[in-house]
Design an enzyme around this catalytic site. Structure first.
Site, PDB file in Angstrom:
ATOM      1  N   THR A 167      17.765   4.376  39.813  1.00 51.46           N
ATOM      2  CA  THR A 167      16.680   3.947  40.701  1.00 51.46           C
ATOM      3  C   THR A 167      17.036   2.635  41.414  1.00 51.46           C
ATOM      4  OG1 THR A 167      15.065   5.012  39.302  1.00 51.46           O
ATOM      5  CG2 THR A 167      14.277   3.111  40.513  1.00 51.46           C
ATOM      6  N   ARG A 195       7.722  16.579  37.904  1.00 47.12           N
ATOM      7  CA  ARG A 195       7.754  15.442  36.978  1.00 47.12           C
ATOM      8  C   ARG A 195       7.692  14.127  37.761  1.00 47.12           C
ATOM      9  NH1 ARG A 195      11.340  10.801  36.420  1.00 47.12           N
ATOM     10  NH2 ARG A 195      11.318  10.132  34.251  1.00 47.12           N
ATOM     11  N   VAL A 196       6.835  13.226  37.337  1.00 48.97           N
ATOM     12  CA  VAL A 196       6.802  11.882  37.924  1.00 48.97           C
ATOM     13  C   VAL A 196       7.052  10.896  36.799  1.00 48.97           C
ATOM     14  CG1 VAL A 196       5.382  10.172  39.115  1.00 48.97           C
ATOM     15  CG2 VAL A 196       5.169  12.583  39.718  1.00 48.97           C
ATOM     16  N   GLY A 197       7.970   9.963  37.025  1.00 45.46           N
ATOM     17  CA  GLY A 197       8.279   8.962  35.997  1.00 45.46           C
ATOM     18  C   GLY A 197       7.510   7.677  36.230  1.00 45.46           C
ATOM     19  N   ASP A 198       8.064   6.602  35.732  1.00 43.83           N
ATOM     20  CA  ASP A 198       7.397   5.294  35.835  1.00 43.83           C
ATOM     21  C   ASP A 198       7.411   4.721  37.245  1.00 43.83           C
ATOM     22  OD1 ASP A 198      10.341   5.079  35.401  1.00 43.83           O
ATOM     23  OD2 ASP A 198       9.921   2.957  35.806  1.00 43.83           O
ATOM     24  N   THR A 218      13.733  -0.107  36.078  1.00 48.00           N
ATOM     25  CA  THR A 218      14.599   1.067  36.120  1.00 48.00           C
ATOM     26  C   THR A 218      14.892   1.496  34.689  1.00 48.00           C
ATOM     27  OG1 THR A 218      16.818   1.870  36.664  1.00 48.00           O
ATOM     28  CG2 THR A 218      16.597  -0.499  36.350  1.00 48.00           C
ATOM     29  N   GLY A 219      15.199   2.766  34.526  1.00 48.03           N
ATOM     30  CA  GLY A 219      15.524   3.249  33.190  1.00 48.03           C
ATOM     31  C   GLY A 219      14.768   4.517  32.871  1.00 48.03           C
ATOM     32  N   GLY A 221      12.092   6.729  32.365  1.00 52.49           N
ATOM     33  CA  GLY A 221      10.706   6.601  32.818  1.00 52.49           C
ATOM     34  C   GLY A 221       9.665   6.857  31.750  1.00 52.49           C
TER      35      GLY A 221
HETATM   36  N1  ASP Z   1      12.873   5.200  36.038  1.00 56.68           N
HETATM   37  C1  ASP Z   1      13.325   6.344  36.781  1.00 56.68           C
HETATM   38  C2  ASP Z   1      12.543   7.549  36.366  1.00 56.68           C
HETATM   39  O1  ASP Z   1      12.349   7.746  35.189  1.00 56.68           O
HETATM   40  C3  ASP Z   1      14.787   6.579  36.638  1.00 56.68           C
HETATM   41  C4  ASP Z   1      15.666   5.378  36.847  1.00 56.68           C
HETATM   42  O2  ASP Z   1      15.234   4.244  36.742  1.00 56.68           O
HETATM   43  O3  ASP Z   1      16.820   5.537  37.168  1.00 56.68           O
HETATM   44  O4  ASP Z   1      12.200   8.341  37.204  1.00 56.68           O
END
Ligand code: ASP
Length: 305
Positions: A167, A195-198, A218-219, A221
């Site tokens: 991200t 799917r929706v992450g953080d 980032t990371g 989610g």
């Molecule tokens: N945080 C993002 C997600 O889970 C992925 C990422 O940070 O690379 O969608």
């Protein structure tokens, strides 16, 4: 106020062969944002410019070159948040927006809502004058090849140049004290469609409050959401009353504590960048590497992976 800018290109196991491209991408993003801030421009324009550079760069997982979902499609999410008003503009589940950060900004500036998803978000984009692209224009060759490997074999990070994430984000403070944060992502590779992450969620992947500071995360989610990491980091800033010479330590402690909590309570990996309300930068991550860059007090660009 002295302007300030920090960017990231994701926290992940960045392979050696991608290090130069990540450093270079962060440097170009800083240049795009700093050009605006150094000539008295707004923090909102600066983070948009910085994030667009990162979205257009296929080494990062946002915009063109994002990871593909299980259907082999790019599905993007983005958010921008304003520290003065606590208003955000966020969009998720986008297939036809080349630069999702531009749509997030349109939602912030001219929608009564703070978040739009899928077809409705794309209709709003079109009605607001943003051109829609073809979904396949967002697919890079490298990600398509990775997707085919995952289909044939089992999904594995190794098929994706050693990474599952990547991200992008930016946080900026301008001369007039305006503080903004933004995050943009293609999400995790081989995610379920929908799917929706953080990343586009206020408080999770991004938060900004002019009274404390602003963060982009980032990371993984699903773990970041559990601890509402961006808001958690901003609250650490808010509740640490040390000032003066200790301010930089306060910013770094807030970043470190939030990432520690990500591991302890969220059981996940990732990282974040932040500026405190005066523009002091800090970053932290618990992954092998994170791509990031900021402008130091002498106006020099510092990038690292
Ligand atoms: N945080 C993002 C997600 O889970 C992925 C990422 O940070 O690379 O969608």
């Amino acid at each position: 106020m002295k302007p300030s800018l920090i960017v990231h290109g994701g926290a992940w196991d960045i392979p050696d062969e991608a290090v130069n491209a990540c450093n270079e991408g962060c440097r170009r993003a800083l240049a795009a944002g700093w050009n605006i801030l150094a000539s008295g421009g707004s923090a909102l324009d600066a983070i948009q410019a910085a994030v667009m550079v990162l979205e257009d760069d296929p080494v990062f997982d946002a915009g063109y070159g994002s990871h593909l979902n299980l259907d082999g499609k790019v599905e993007c999410d983005a958010i921008v948040m304003e520290g003065a008003t606590l208003r955000a503009g966020a969009a998720a589940g986008l297939h036809r927006i080349k630069n999702p950060i531009r749509l997030a900004r349109k939602i912030l500036e001219s929608s009564p809502h703070m978040m739009l998803v899928g077809e409705g978000a794309e209709r709003f984009a079109k009605d607001s004058g943003l051109a829609l692209c073809k979904p396949e224009e967002l697919v890079s060759e490298a990600e398509w090849r990775a997707y085919l490997r995952c289909k044939k074999d089992k999904h594995a990070a190794i098929h994706h140049r050693g990474h599952d994430q990547g991200t992008v984000g930016a946080v900026a403070l301008d001369e007039q004290g305006r503080l903004f944060a933004a995050t943009s992502t293609g999400g995790t590779c081989c995610k379920l469609p929908g799917r929706v992450g953080d990343s586009p969620l206020i408080g999770c992947g991004c938060y900004a409050d002019s009274e404390a500071g602003a963060v982009s995360c980032t990371g993984y989610g699903e773990a970041i959401m559990k601890i509402v990491m961006a808001k958690t980091a901003v609250d650490f800033l808010r509740h640490d009353s040390r000032s003066g010479e200790n301010a930089l330590a306060v910013a770094q402690t807030a970043a470190d504590h939030a990432v520690k909590l990500l591991l302890q309570r969220g059981k996940g990996t990732g990282g974040l960048i932040l500026l405190d309300r005066r523009g002091l930068p800090a970053f932290s991550f618990n992954t092998p590497r994170m791509a990031y860059g900021y402008v130091n007090p002498d106006g020099l660009f510092v990038t690292s992976v």
